[in-house]
Scaffold this active site. Structure first.
Site, PDB file in Angstrom:
ATOM      1  N   GLY B  45      30.491   8.288   0.686  1.00 42.84           N
ATOM      2  CA  GLY B  45      31.828   8.878   0.625  1.00 42.84           C
ATOM      3  C   GLY B  45      32.124   9.506  -0.729  1.00 42.84           C
ATOM      4  O   GLY B  45      31.824   8.922  -1.764  1.00 42.84           O
ATOM      5  N   GLY B  71      34.006  -0.225  -2.357  1.00 42.98           N
ATOM      6  CA  GLY B  71      35.154   0.526  -2.870  1.00 42.98           C
ATOM      7  C   GLY B  71      34.843   1.969  -3.203  1.00 42.98           C
ATOM      8  O   GLY B  71      35.461   2.557  -4.100  1.00 42.98           O
ATOM      9  N   CYS B 129      37.850   3.582   5.660  1.00 42.76           N
ATOM     10  CA  CYS B 129      37.290   2.611   4.723  1.00 42.76           C
ATOM     11  C   CYS B 129      38.310   1.509   4.479  1.00 42.76           C
ATOM     12  O   CYS B 129      39.434   1.783   4.057  1.00 42.76           O
ATOM     13  CB  CYS B 129      36.918   3.261   3.396  1.00 42.76           C
ATOM     14  N   ILE B 190      31.824   3.401  14.918  1.00 44.66           N
ATOM     15  CA  ILE B 190      32.984   2.984  14.159  1.00 44.66           C
ATOM     16  C   ILE B 190      32.612   2.710  12.694  1.00 44.66           C
ATOM     17  O   ILE B 190      31.433   2.588  12.373  1.00 44.66           O
ATOM     18  CB  ILE B 190      33.590   1.662  14.748  1.00 44.66           C
ATOM     19  N   THR B 192      33.424  -0.135   9.437  1.00 46.87           N
ATOM     20  CA  THR B 192      33.291  -1.599   9.402  1.00 46.87           C
ATOM     21  C   THR B 192      34.548  -2.317   9.893  1.00 46.87           C
ATOM     22  O   THR B 192      35.654  -1.771   9.845  1.00 46.87           O
ATOM     23  CB  THR B 192      32.999  -2.081   7.978  1.00 46.87           C
ATOM     24  N   GLY B 243      25.677  -1.702  13.805  1.00 49.34           N
ATOM     25  CA  GLY B 243      24.688  -2.749  14.017  1.00 49.34           C
ATOM     26  C   GLY B 243      23.413  -2.319  14.701  1.00 49.34           C
ATOM     27  O   GLY B 243      22.741  -3.144  15.317  1.00 49.34           O
ATOM     28  N   THR B 265      23.546  -0.453   8.122  1.00 51.42           N
ATOM     29  CA  THR B 265      23.076  -1.624   7.392  1.00 51.42           C
ATOM     30  C   THR B 265      21.574  -1.840   7.516  1.00 51.42           C
ATOM     31  O   THR B 265      20.937  -2.351   6.591  1.00 51.42           O
ATOM     32  CB  THR B 265      23.850  -2.858   7.894  1.00 51.42           C
TER      33      THR B 265
END
Lengths: 281, 315
Positions: B45, B71, B129, B190, B192, B243, B265
């Site tokens: 981002g 962040g 986020c 989506i 998180t 996932g 991930t």
């Protein structure tokens, strides 16, 4: 660099307490690893736990194409590694990260290990032996239980100086005490190298700062990927040419950092900034 | 065997895209794998200016998952366009930029920079986020704000606009339709799931930021359900995320109606995950006598299912 490598376990040795020495075979890792570098590793091929774990490379044997990790069981990832049987495999990325620097000619490498943080210094001592460099390893913990590797550090040219806070082995007190005694005793030019709990690293950084010595510390934050993309393992660092501290990945820009550039917890400004502001001679 | 898919006028050579925040800016993986093998790459981002991100600890592992509060640490869009883009643009893959903003105006400003940059194929709009105080989920949780941000971005660019939706909402169909109405070309579903992990000794959150975003295999069933709901609610394509670490995981999203997926991930666990899934996808198609990945998309058989969520009865 970090392609996924399948590494078979070739030997395992249980130590006192929750510690294991695990030896894996992989020719490139055995050949390329330098003291201070690490691997991201997980046992087997199961999905759980999801993340790999970082471990310093403790020793290598390029002839036998093996490398050894010093593993402490603390959670599901390390537990699964500790349960591997010879012949079973782990998935491994490495060697990763910036190693300790080679001490300049004529400079004594003073290695300061806190407990579990001793792992990279076995390899460091081997490198010193090979290069004809001089070193001394200060190995401290709260009790003798924190020094499970004590009997495994022989066979190098680096004298070993243990210290325990309860006096059960070696010097009675913190590991920085015999370090400072040695520095006071008129030792020649020295560079400090430290790996262990953060409070100890900070203490070593202060010893170095007070005596005008260079120091390198190996930091051990929680790591997700090991290759600089998750940004989970960042530490605040300010280099001399920078106007402000910023987060750097310990996995790719470390884990070894110049102690003077690290913004330690509780320190408002880094040493680099104080130097520029003229607070120091 | 055709693995290529077309979404929002962009041709992806395969349906596997590296998800934002899990693949750096692409350059980090340059030496690890052949970036041209990827269907696409979504950048970390980016705001107008560089960002420090949150204090540490920023990540913690949870059962089959990863809770993070990075962040949105980043180099800013200008540094990306100047220093990174020329390096990665030479790889033949679809380069998408994930854009962020503290305000609607900032989103538009970043989008404008993207629009003027050669090599950026499309814009993923991060309105989801959970780890920043302004922007992010503050926009993605409200259909009116979602509409406003997406419309503002739409206005300043000809490139495909792909809002990334949050699962932290009561009904994702409402947000999906708001984004579609505002001119989105596709959706990413989506981001998180908002989570909290507690250190029972200190009785404090394990992450310095407090809450974090949950990713990894733990969230997959939630993600498949929400991507499926979004896909049924809109006419634009929905890219599935959540996932995925195997071909079978990816196929769940494809069957549920997503023409492509993002891998997140799993990049942290295995940098070779794309290659492995790609090979296994081809094998699966072969075993099922198919020669086009498109033949799988939206083939979910769901006995007794009512009409698309929101248009008739919603489950």
């Amino acid at each position: 660099m970090p392609a996924n490598r399948i590494v078979p376990l070739v030997a395992r040795e249980g130590l006192r307490g929750p510690y294991w020495l695990l030896t894996f075979r992989h020719p490139e890792i055995a050949r390329d690893a330098r003291a201070g570098q690490f691997v991201m590793i997980k046992a087997g091929t199961s999905a759980e736990p999801p993340l790999r774990r970082p471990f310093s490379i403790m020793a290598t044997d390029p002839g036998a194409e093996t490398f050894t990790l010093f593993v402490k069981e603390v959670g599901p990832g390390s537990r699964a590694l500790g349960r591997l049987a010879p012949g079973e495999v782990a998935q491994c990325l490495g060697p990763l990260g910036r190693p300790f620097s080679t001490p300049p000619a004529g400079t004594e490498a003073l290695l300061v290990a806190g407990g579990y943080g001793v792992a990279p210094f076995r390899l460091f001592a081997e490198e010193l032996k090979r290069s004809g460099g001089r070193g001394r390893l200060f190995y401290g913990g709260r009790t003798s239980d924190d020094l499970p590797l004590l009997e495994h550090l022989g066979g190098t040219s680096t004298p070993l100086v243990p210290a325990t806070e309860d006096g059960s082995v070696g010097h009675h007190g913190q590991v920085t005490a015999p370090l400072e005694e040695w520095l006071d005793s008129g030792a020649g030019p020295a560079r400090l190298y430290a790996c262990g709990p953060e409070a100890m690293l900070h203490a070593v950084a202060r010893v170095a700062e007070a005596r005008g010595l260079a120091a390198e510390v190996s930091l051990d934050p929680w790591m997700g990927c090991g290759i600089g993309t998750c940004l989970g393992c960042v530490v605040k660092v300010q280099n001399t040419d920078e106007t402000r501290a910023s987060y750097r990945c310990a996995c790719t820009e470390g884990p070894v950092f110049d102690a003077a550039r690290v913004r330690w917890p509780g320190e408002e400004v880094s040493r680099a900034r104080r130097e520029r502001a003229g607070f120091m001679a | 065997m055709n693995l290529a898919v077309e979404i929002a006028g962009l041709r992806f050579k395969n349906p596997l895209i590296a998800a934002s925040g899990t693949f750096g800016y692409g350059v980090e993986y340059e030496d690890v794998l052949d970036l041209s093998r990827l269907g696409g790459i979504v950048s970390k981002g980016l705001y107008m200016e560089p960002r420090d991100g949150n204090p540490t600890p920023r990540i913690t592992e949870t059962p089959s998952g990863l809770l993070n509060a990075i962040g949105l640490q980043g180099i800013g869009i200008r540094a990306f366009v100047r220093d990174v883009l020329p390096r990665i643009a030479r790889y033949d893959t679809v380069h998408l930029v994930n854009i962020c903003g503290d305000t609607v105006e900032e989103y538009a400003e970043v989008a404008r920079v993207c629009d003027g940059a050669e090599g950026i194929a499309g814009i993923e709009v991060n309105i989801s986020c959970p780890n920043v105080k302004k922007g992010g989920l503050a926009f993605g949780g409200d259909p009116r704000m979602t509409h406003e941000v997406v419309a503002a971005v739409r206005k300043v660019t000809r490139r495909p606009v792909i809002p990334k939706l949050s699962p932290n909402v009561a009904d994702i169909a409402v947000l999906a339709r708001a984004a579609e109405e505002a001119g989105a070309d596709a959706l990413s579903c989506i981001n998180t799931l908002l989570g909290l992990a507690v250190d029972v000794e200190t009785r404090r959150p394990k992450l310095a930021f407090g809450t974090g975003g949950l990713s990894g295999p733990a969230i997959r069933p939630v993600a498949v359900r929400m991507a499926w709901q979004a896909a049924r609610a809109v006419k634009i394509p929905v890219i599935g995320i959540g996932g995925i670490s195997s071909a079978s995981d990816a196929l769940e999203f494809l069957i549920a109606g997503c023409p492509a997926v993002q891998i997140g991930t799993a990049n942290f666990v295995d940098p070779g995950v794309h290659e492995r899934i790609l090979a296994d996808l081809a094998t699966w198609l072969e075993q099922h006598g198919l020669d086009d990945i498109g033949a799988v998309v939206g083939t979910l058989e769901y006995p007794g299912l009512p009409g698309p969520c929101g248009t008739e009865v919603c489950p």
